[in-house]
Scaffold this active site. Structure first.
Site, PDB file in Angstrom:
ATOM      1  N   GLY A 123       0.908  -1.218   0.020  1.00  0.00           N
ATOM      2  CA  GLY A 123       0.007  -0.133   0.035  1.00  0.00           C
ATOM      3  C   GLY A 123       0.894   1.278  -0.015  1.00  0.00           C
ATOM      4  O   GLY A 123       0.410   2.312   0.475  1.00  0.00           O
ATOM      5  N   GLY A 124       2.017   1.150  -0.772  1.00  0.00           N
ATOM      6  CA  GLY A 124       3.018   2.121  -0.571  1.00  0.00           C
ATOM      7  C   GLY A 124       2.823   3.391  -1.602  1.00  0.00           C
ATOM      8  O   GLY A 124       3.247   4.406  -1.661  1.00  0.00           O
ATOM      9  N   GLY A 125       1.692   3.204  -2.305  1.00  0.00           N
ATOM     10  CA  GLY A 125       1.386   4.065  -3.673  1.00  0.00           C
ATOM     11  C   GLY A 125       0.689   5.339  -3.057  1.00  0.00           C
ATOM     12  O   GLY A 125       1.104   6.420  -3.775  1.00  0.00           O
ATOM     13  N   TYR A 177      -7.935   1.078  18.075  1.00  0.00           N
ATOM     14  CA  TYR A 177      -9.174   0.361  18.206  1.00  0.00           C
ATOM     15  C   TYR A 177      -8.811  -1.147  18.080  1.00  0.00           C
ATOM     16  O   TYR A 177      -9.718  -2.073  18.075  1.00  0.00           O
ATOM     17  CB  TYR A 177     -10.258   0.846  17.515  1.00  0.00           C
ATOM     18  CG  TYR A 177     -10.241   1.090  15.975  1.00  0.00           C
ATOM     19  CD1 TYR A 177     -10.222  -0.169  15.268  1.00  0.00           C
ATOM     20  CD2 TYR A 177     -10.177   2.259  15.347  1.00  0.00           C
ATOM     21  CE1 TYR A 177     -10.227  -0.066  13.933  1.00  0.00           C
ATOM     22  CE2 TYR A 177     -10.388   2.377  13.954  1.00  0.00           C
ATOM     23  CZ  TYR A 177     -10.236   1.108  13.274  1.00  0.00           C
ATOM     24  OH  TYR A 177     -10.216   1.314  11.581  1.00  0.00           O
ATOM     25  N   PRO A 216      -1.261   4.288  14.707  1.00  0.00           N
ATOM     26  CA  PRO A 216      -1.200   5.708  14.502  1.00  0.00           C
ATOM     27  C   PRO A 216      -2.830   6.146  14.783  1.00  0.00           C
ATOM     28  O   PRO A 216      -3.764   5.484  14.527  1.00  0.00           O
ATOM     29  CB  PRO A 216      -0.968   5.933  13.016  1.00  0.00           C
ATOM     30  CG  PRO A 216      -0.895   4.379  12.363  1.00  0.00           C
ATOM     31  CD  PRO A 216      -1.423   3.618  13.396  1.00  0.00           C
ATOM     32  N   GLY A 217      -3.029   7.489  15.558  1.00  0.00           N
ATOM     33  CA  GLY A 217      -3.983   8.111  15.612  1.00  0.00           C
ATOM     34  C   GLY A 217      -4.390   8.893  14.343  1.00  0.00           C
ATOM     35  O   GLY A 217      -4.087   8.374  13.089  1.00  0.00           O
ATOM     36  N   PRO A 218      -5.120   9.996  14.516  1.00  0.00           N
ATOM     37  CA  PRO A 218      -5.498  10.789  13.280  1.00  0.00           C
ATOM     38  C   PRO A 218      -4.267  11.251  12.658  1.00  0.00           C
ATOM     39  O   PRO A 218      -3.447  12.296  13.062  1.00  0.00           O
ATOM     40  CB  PRO A 218      -6.616  11.757  13.694  1.00  0.00           C
ATOM     41  CG  PRO A 218      -6.137  11.712  15.256  1.00  0.00           C
ATOM     42  CD  PRO A 218      -5.628  10.571  15.864  1.00  0.00           C
ATOM     43  N   ARG A 234     -12.780   9.028   2.039  1.00  0.00           N
ATOM     44  CA  ARG A 234     -13.521   7.829   1.824  1.00  0.00           C
ATOM     45  C   ARG A 234     -14.576   7.554   3.339  1.00  0.00           C
ATOM     46  O   ARG A 234     -15.567   7.197   3.352  1.00  0.00           O
ATOM     47  CB  ARG A 234     -12.940   6.380   1.497  1.00  0.00           C
ATOM     48  CG  ARG A 234     -12.420   6.653   0.061  1.00  0.00           C
ATOM     49  CD  ARG A 234     -11.612   5.275   0.102  1.00  0.00           C
ATOM     50  NE  ARG A 234     -12.282   4.416   0.655  1.00  0.00           N
ATOM     51  CZ  ARG A 234     -12.945   3.242   0.150  1.00  0.00           C
ATOM     52  NH1 ARG A 234     -13.440   3.513  -0.839  1.00  0.00           N
ATOM     53  NH2 ARG A 234     -13.366   2.405   1.003  1.00  0.00           N
TER      54      ARG A 234
END
Ligand code: COA
Length: 293
Positions: free
Chosen positions: A22-24, A156, A197-199, A208
């Site tokens: 998912g590095g794109g 979460y 990570p948080g936000p 999305r």
């Protein structure tokens, strides 16, 4: 304070070959860029080869580093195996796997189809498993040590969260996998860690997940004790440290980088934050006067 300051010294990742699923785009791209700036050779993977190639070219120009774009749907083990073979053909070895690819649907759970739920489990849990298993088998077979796996989870994963239940379920599995393999594969010189990570806003995921004016209605910065969202470089700094040799004794850890967000929701009396100073003065006076009686 300069949140975009770069933490590690030049060439801290020289000689490392790193695969970022998912590095794109988004956070995967931000981490990839910093790895390249630190001298790593990187391969980025996702389903969308065009997007990957554009990103790889952009990052090579910006950093003078090496970035290989490889199409791979992490849901399919055969595609993960051929992605690994392509990395080895191009770079001769691989040292680090960053399981970053993810998917998420924000929805009341009862509105999700069985296939929608499977889709998220397949990308997040099965995808991380597929890459971890393929890379782990390779390293163990080749007796290559000083390798590591870094998994991107979320807070979460342990608190759970309404409205993202497939993602929460899958990330909890990835966290369990992180801690389990940290022990089991340590003897092969493979470290396994995670970041929660948080936000950290990214265009793709946030548009999305919180479309339209939802983003303004649910200002996630307000939920963070530090009252801000994260800067991508802050995450990249932590990721670079965890994949580098500087963290050689860190194994099985999940590091939260969220400005205190999840604890804000957890502490029983944290909502007292809303009480102004004058009210505290009154409350203190009332409590003390009761104590004196
Ligand atoms: N909410 C609920 N269900 C949804 C949905 C949504 N927003 N979008 C798709 N679905 C359902 C589909 O209806 C389908 O179920 P069905 O066959 O029962 O109708 C199922 O989910 C699979 O949808 P499909 O579009 O075929 O999935 P895909 O495999 O092509 O893509 C993702 C799924 C997650 C990879 C894609 O949506 C995506 O690229 N997302 C961006 C990445 C992302 O989510 N990032 C966030 C990271 S936190």
């Amino acid at each position: 304070m300069n949140l975009s300051a770069k933490m590690l010294r030049d060439n801290a990742l020289a000689d490392k070959v790193i695969v970022v699923t998912g590095g794109g785009s988004g956070l995967g791209k931000a981490m990839t860029k910093y790895f390249m700036e630190l001298g790593a050779k990187v391969a980025i993977t996702s389903r969308d080869l065009d997007k990957l190639q554009t990103t790889a070219q952009e990052l090579e120009t910006e950093t003078n580093g090496k970035c290989l774009a490889l199409q791979c749907d992490v849901r399919h083990y055969d595609q993960v195996e051929s992605m690994l073979e392509n990395v080895l053909a191009a770079y001769g070895k691989v040292d680090v796997l960053l399981n970053n690819a993810a998917g998420n649907f924000i929805s009341p759970t009862e509105r999700l189809s069985a296939n929608a739920w499977d889709t998220i489990i397949d990308i997040v849990l099965k995808g991380s498993k597929n890459c971890t298993l393929a890379f782990g088998k390779h390293w163990i077979d080749k007796k290559q040590t000083n390798t590591n796996i870094l998994n991107i989870v979320t807070t979460y994963a342990w608190t759970g969260s309404a409205y993202v239940v497939p993602s929460a379920t899958a990330k909890a599995g990835v966290l369990a996998m992180t801690r389990s393999l940290a022990v089991e594969w340590a003897k092969y010189g493979i470290r396994t860690n995670a970041i929660a990570p948080g936000p950290f806003p990214t265009k793709g995921a946030w548009d999305r997940l919180l479309p339209g004016d939802l983003k303004d209605k649910f200002d996630l910065a307000k939920k963070v004790p530090l009252k801000r969202v994260g800067d991508h470089q802050e995450l990249a700094n932590l990721a670079a440290y965890l994949v580098s040799d500087f963290s050689a004794y860190v194994n099985g850890e999940v590091i939260t980088i969220d400005g205190g967000e999840w604890l804000q929701g957890a502490g029983q009396f944290n909502l007292l934050e809303a009480i102004p100073t004058e009210l505290w003065d009154m409350l203190e006076a009332m409590i003390k006067s009761k104590g004196n009686k």
